[in-house]
Scaffold this active site. Sequence first.
Site: not given
Length: 515
Positions: A269, A443, A474
């Site tokens: 991320s 995601d 995610h």
Amino acid sequence: MKLPLLVVFTFILISQIEHSECRQISWFPNVIDSISNKTNQISNYVREKGRTLKHFYVENVRNKITSYLGMDNSDSNNIEKPEDRQSRMNKKFKNIVVEAESSENNIFDTIAPAAVDYKCTNDDPMIHMSTPQLIAAHGYPAESHTVVTDDGYILTIHRIPRSKNAANKLIPRKTVLMHHGLLGSSADWVLAGPQKGLGYILSEAGYDVWLANVRGNTYSRAHISRDIDSFEFWNFTFHDVSQHDLPAVIDYIMEVKGLDTKINYIGHSMGTTVLFALLSTKTQYNKILRAGFALAPVAYMTDIKSPIKLLAKYSDNIEYLMKLLGANEFLPQNAVLRWLSKHACEINHYEEAICENSMFVLCGHDERQFNRSLLPIILGHVPAGASTKTLVHYAQEIKQNGKFQQFDFGPEDNLKVYGTATPPEYALHKITLPIALFSSENDWLAGDVDVANLYVKLVNPIEHYIVPLKEFNHIDFLWAVDAPSLVYTKLLQLLEEGVSKSVDDDVINNNLLDD
Ligand SMILES: *[C@@H]1O[C@H](CO)[C@@H](O)[C@H](O)[C@H]1NC(C)=O
Ligand SMILES: *[C@@H]1O[C@H](CO)[C@@H](O)[C@H](O)[C@H]1NC(C)=O
Ligand SMILES: *[C@@H]1O[C@H](CO)[C@@H](O)[C@H](O)[C@H]1NC(C)=O
């Protein structure tokens, strides 16, 4: 991944206003008030309310958000036009801000107690352990190192120098630096335990594992001169992390291990955002690192399904957003979720409710891959701290059609800082480090289109691996039940062989370290 917690709470408040008959949230402060001397009564109460709250979440939070984001096309009962709903929601959202302003509170202050004096007898000690304690509890060697950045932030990074099963005590040559995402910490990589945690899996595969901690998180809350409670301390975005924290950590590892050390970088991320920002600006690091592996990569942000989208509408007015979110730190660690995690042994039903619903709201829901018994530990370590300014930076990018660009100070100040009225985009074509991208269809933050567009910009792509499970989301890259078979096996394979052809023979020029 954990960005839109605010929005979750905002929606709770919104829902309260909209449905004044829904009082499920107002019990919360009362519970805290009386928790110290009414344990049995309280836990029954919370259990009961937990069930109600679960229902409340589904009805009032989840459904609202999905419909707000236009994701409930199947809902034929919904007669309100999306535009009307949107403007109604906007109005409510503004009301929340006005309320917070008039009471001189952040939204969180009204729902998150600063401290609760209550002891839970049989909770999991791992909830309270620091990253090195977690690592040591599983029998692995753990180290903490202090790194000071060139702008004075004092970071604590962690390390698993070798496997617990290593026959000899030598530290392996192969090196990996792992970087957590927004609101995360080094704990993200180890809290799932030795079977599932990527930190341990890499250690077993013969790597010297370094775990970064970004400025402002649980382990990096100090500065040589700035007060932790000052705006000066929290006046940073992921750009500053990429310009100061990352170089400091990489340089430090090379100091410890030798200047010829080839560091593999694994980010999740925001941990990928800072890598791309670093490599496109301080380009010498393309030669210093060995390869990059980006899990749920976030650079372009056109295809965002997460409710963080809601913040984008307000990103033109930075002051307004700062007021709304708190000018300094976004969602401090001792907020509602942390409180809940410490009392999870008392509130199993509530725990379930949170799991099934707020996780869904945050990042897209994948109930099958989520290991519920990890929830108390996760909530004990997450959120680990982030600056509001970083949230604003992401929101700005979404507003600017998903461009991957530097912070927007407004036209006047942009001229002073950048020499142009608009902030410069990050020059992705300057990224020559071999990079592999790992993405998934479900995601909400790293969408298909954005990751594909990023991949074609890379000069030395290794592979774009799409997780072969539709529901994978995610946060699943960190904690999914099947993350080892779905992601880590591939990651290990690429780590071992993927880049050997392109860079291992390159001459590393250490003089490039001087900027
Ligand atoms: C705690 O218990 C005492 C009596 O034992 C009572 O007077 C008091 O109101 C209780 N406090 C709370 C917050 O419930
Ligand atoms: C915040 O940081 C910016 C640079 O990103 C700087 O120009 C500004 O002066 C800083 N403000 C304060 C109050 O420290
Ligand atoms: C879930 O997490 C617990 C605690 O770490 C672990 O013991 C268990 O094996 C995990 N279950 C699965 C299916 O991964």
